[in-house]
Design a protein around this motif. Structure first.
Motif, PDB file in Angstrom:
ATOM      1  N   UNK A 604       0.897  -1.234   0.112  1.00 19.00           N
ATOM      2  CA  UNK A 604      -0.014  -0.024  -0.006  1.00 19.00           C
ATOM      3  C   UNK A 604       0.956   1.125   0.075  1.00 19.00           C
ATOM      4  N   UNK A 605       0.249   2.362  -0.398  1.00 23.07           N
ATOM      5  CA  UNK A 605       1.272   3.593  -0.633  1.00 23.07           C
ATOM      6  C   UNK A 605       1.429   4.175   0.823  1.00 23.07           C
ATOM      7  N   UNK A 606       0.797   3.821   1.692  1.00 25.15           N
ATOM      8  CA  UNK A 606       0.657   4.406   3.097  1.00 25.15           C
ATOM      9  C   UNK A 606       0.070   3.715   4.263  1.00 25.15           C
ATOM     10  N   UNK A 607       0.631   3.574   5.471  1.00 25.96           N
ATOM     11  CA  UNK A 607       0.071   2.959   6.608  1.00 25.96           C
ATOM     12  C   UNK A 607      -1.435   3.276   6.793  1.00 25.96           C
ATOM     13  N   UNK A 608      -1.687   4.480   6.454  1.00 26.72           N
ATOM     14  CA  UNK A 608      -3.140   4.728   6.738  1.00 26.72           C
ATOM     15  C   UNK A 608      -4.099   3.940   5.792  1.00 26.72           C
ATOM     16  N   UNK A 609      -3.756   4.037   4.757  1.00 24.32           N
ATOM     17  CA  UNK A 609      -4.449   3.225   3.511  1.00 24.32           C
ATOM     18  C   UNK A 609      -4.618   1.589   4.044  1.00 24.32           C
TER      19      UNK A 609
END
Length: 762
Positions: A604-609
């Motif tokens: 994923x492009x970020x931990x949030x996503x």
């Protein structure tokens, strides 16, 4: 002649006369330097008959070894009727702290030159002068001695006899090393497809003293294909040393394994690995001074013995080996590894030891560099790492705190800190109500304030360390780095300030590191930049300082399209569409692993996503084992994560990870340890202030700024993540790319040839 030992005067003097302890980092920073500007200023004061920069050389036969010692003395003073050798040293410390015996190495250098001069002239005595110059004030302090011919002859024999055991060890090792290299064959039964081409490209690059940019697919064995021809070049006398430079621990281990494999086939080479200071420090505190660390106390009194011991016994000088001998000889393991780097045939280390102006191995002489090759692995990482190395930030909060700490303790530090804090306040008011402000040029007034602060901080720190000195020391280092970077500042930089409430951070941001990367490597014999993802080549060649005449190699993949099944799910993963994308992503993951059970990594492009998808996946996945990359994982946690991926796993394992993180490159999960990779998004860095500065800069220079700032760095992460899947000719698996931009011509053109025969997930 084979028995010739060539050594510069300075190196010989340091080997014999360095003594005492590793001091706090401050004393290292304020040590004596050979600043060329200050040397020239002193030399301008010489009289008409005096001579500057005099080359001197001598040959001495000792125990069957022919020692050639040479160097340039700063001055030969002849105008007063006497002959005087002048050795100039500049220092940032106040001259009141300098006495005649402050540094025996300086006298040793000067006496070496005096001996050489007397060898060529019919004289019985000669005068020697040490000239110390305070870098800021220009104040000069001189010390003089007179030496007779017999005194200097005895002195030189002492130097040579002390250095000889080390020289003999190095000489005998070179004989056995070169013999072993001549016998060495490629350590596999045969070359893989592409390996011979890459090895040939590296060898020709070394032979021609060139720079190579090589795009070589994951899985062909890039490491052995670059190291083996370099080793062969050492055996043929073309090279003396190899630097294998990496960005990550995993690729350093791959380099170690390649040398150990060749050692198993008879290679005798000294290979040292430099491990980060915070990982090998025996005290776990990183305080390098005799007051805090017994391994720093008296380090230079014991280091020569430690080096003779380890080089006389070992070949693979990796972390466990260095720690073993460091403990035995009571020396700092980190400094030990740096000292070994100058002796070793090959050095495996991070990029920063060559490219970072704060860290680089400064005792490597140009003569040594001319016989050294740089092998830069995973070179795509050097673009952003270069930006970091050549940038510098300084924060208001530290000067506010120093102002409070030193109000009654030091008027000079207090006033200097106050002046800088006041300047930050002025910047904050100038920016209001904006959170950022970009300056069109260097702020000379601010740089002058920082320079004044370093002068006052040095004087205070020279008094000794106490409970309040840690902040002063850290801030001093930040200020020193600021001044260092300010000397590099040109139109490839931008100066900006960020404001958050009362805090202000000022940054010299390197937009384009290409020139500085090229300059850092230019004195070496040859340079090979290689990666599986130097794509597009024109971009990486540009950003890594390439020039038109440099060599380029494209190594075709040895793998076939049949080995991976590629699919694209044209789904928007843009920030404002991410909520809508969660269910389709989970559905695709579920459907994929049910149809083809196995071990999967989803990036994923970020931990949030990642966490948003993980939340839904956890509710719908049932009992499917799932592991998740955490932020700030240490080596043990990382190893535990990877160890879960086993070919013998029954059913399915899903690993959630971050694109561009520790699991998206440099890991090797062969065969059925990994059956599929799913990449969510096109890897674009988050839109932000610095990335936009990069975009605008390259747009102004006539390039596609958006591609340089966002698209190319982003797609590199995608290619690296997908490259985890196929690691050998027998590997197979599934790659799923989730984003509608993969159907656009620009993004498709950046995909590997083997990925372009894809299906579309409706």
């Amino acid at each position: 002649m084979d028995n010739v030992i060539k050594i510069p005067v300075r190196a010989l003097a340091e080997y014999v006369y360095r003594s005492g302890s590793i001091e706090s980092g401050f004393r290292t920073a304020t040590s004596f330097t050979e600043g060329s500007r200050i040397h020239r200023e002193v030399q301008k004061t010489y009289h008409e008959n005096d001579i500057s920069e005099v080359f001197l050389k001598t040959d001495i036969l000792y125990e069957s070894l022919q020692f050639i010692i040479e160097g340039r003395c700063d001055g030969l003073l002849l105008s007063d009727g006497n002959t005087t050798i002048d050795e100039i040293k500049s220092t940032s410390a106040p001259l009141e702290y300098i006495n005649e015996d402050s540094n025996p190495v300086h006298w040793a250098q000067a006496e070496c030159y005096a001996f050489m001069y007397l060898q060529d002239h019919d004289m019985e005595t000669i005068d020697i002068q040490l000239t110390y110059v305070q870098k800021t004030t220009g104040e000069i302090k001189k010390f003089q001695r007179t030496r007779s011919r017999i005194e200097l002859e005895n002195f030189m024999m002492h130097l040579i006899s002390t250095y000889a055991p080390y020289a003999k060890l190095v000489y005998e090792h070179k004989l056995s090393r070169d013999l072993s290299i001549r016998k060495l064959k490629f350590p596999f039964r045969e070359y893989r497809n592409g390996q011979r081409q890459l090895a040939g490209s590296v060898y020709k690059t070394i032979l021609d003293g060139q720079t190579l940019f090589a795009s070589a697919p994951t899985g062909i064995g890039k490491t052995i294909s670059t190291i083996f021809p370099s080793v062969k070049a050492i055996g043929e006398g073309i090279l003396q040393k190899i630097f294998y430079l990496t960005a990550k621990t995993t690729t350093r281990q791959t380099g170690e394994e390649a040398f150990k494999l060749m050692a198993d086939h008879g290679l005798e080479m000294n290979v040292v690995t430099i491990t980060a200071k915070d990982k090998v420090c025996f005290t776990a505190e990183g305080k390098c001074s005799k007051e805090f660390c017994e391994f720093a106390d008296g380090y230079y009194d014991r280091i020569n013995g430690a080096i003779l011991d380890i080089l006389g016994t070992e070949r693979s000088l990796d972390r466990p080996c260095i720690e073993k001998y460091a403990s035995k000889h009571m020396v700092c393991p980190f400094e030990f590894s740096l000292d070994l780097a100058y002796s070793a045939d090959a050095v495996i280390c991070d990029y920063n030891y060559i490219f970072d102006p704060k860290v680089s191995l400064k005792r490597l002489f140009d003569e040594q560099k001319k016989k050294t090759v740089l092998l830069i692995d995973e070179a795509h990482n050097l673009v952003d790492r270069g930006r970091d190395m050549y940038s510098s930030a300084i924060e208001k909060i530290h000067f506010l705190e120093l102002k409070r700490q030193y109000k009654t303790k030091s008027k000079a530090v207090f006033k200097s800190s106050k002046d800088i804090n006041d300047f930050f306040i002025k910047i904050r008011k100038q920016a209001e109500p904006a959170k950022t402000i970009v300056f069109t040029e260097v702020i000379e007034e601010f740089n002058k304030l920082i320079e004044q602060f370093t002068e006052h901080a040095e004087k205070e720190l020279l008094k000794g360390m106490d409970g309040e000195s840690a902040l002063l020391l850290d801030t001093y280092f930040s200020a020193q780095n600021w001044l260092r970077i300010s000397k590099l500042f040109d139109d490839r930089y931008i100066l900006y300030a960020e404001i958050e409430r009362n805090e202000v951070v000022l940054k010299q941001f390197c937009l384009d590191p290409s020139l500085l990367i090229r300059q850092a490597g230019k004195h070496f014999k040859a340079r090979s930049f290689f990666s599986a993802t130097l794509s597009p080549m024109a971009y990486y060649k540009d950003m890594l300082g390439g020039q038109a005449e440099n060599y380029v190699a494209f190594i075709p993949s040895p793998f076939s399209k049949d080995q991976n099944e590629v699919a694209i799910q044209p789904l928007s993963t843009r920030y404002h569409d991410r909520e809508k994308s969660i269910q389709p992503i989970v559905h695709t993951l579920n459907r994929t692993i049910k149809s083809k059970p196995g071990n999967y990594l989803i990036f994923f492009p970020s931990y949030q996503y990642l966490n948003s998808v993980l939340e839904v996946w956890s509710m719908l996945s049932g009992d499917i084992p799932t592991i998740v990359q955490g932020s700030g994982m240490d080596d043990d946690q990382r190893t535990a994560f990877l160890d879960k991926f086993q070919a013998k796993n029954a059913g399915t394992l899903v690993g959630f990870a971050v694109l561009g993180g520790i699991f998206s490159e440099g890991i090797d999960l062969k065969g059925d340890r990994l059956n599929g990779v799913i990449v969510v998004g096109v890897g674009l860095p988050q839109i932000g202030f610095e990335r936009d500065l990069i975009k605008h800069y390259f747009s102004r220079t006539g390039k596609n700024g958006y591609d340089y700032a966002y698209v190319y760095p982003g797609m590199n992460k995608v290619l690296q993540a997908g490259g985890r899947l196929i690691r050998s000719e027998t590997d197979t698996g599934t790659i799923i790319l989730i984003d509608d931009r993969y159907l656009q011509g620009k993004y498709q053109s950046l995909l590997p040839e083997l990925w372009r025969d894809f299906s579309i997930i409706e």
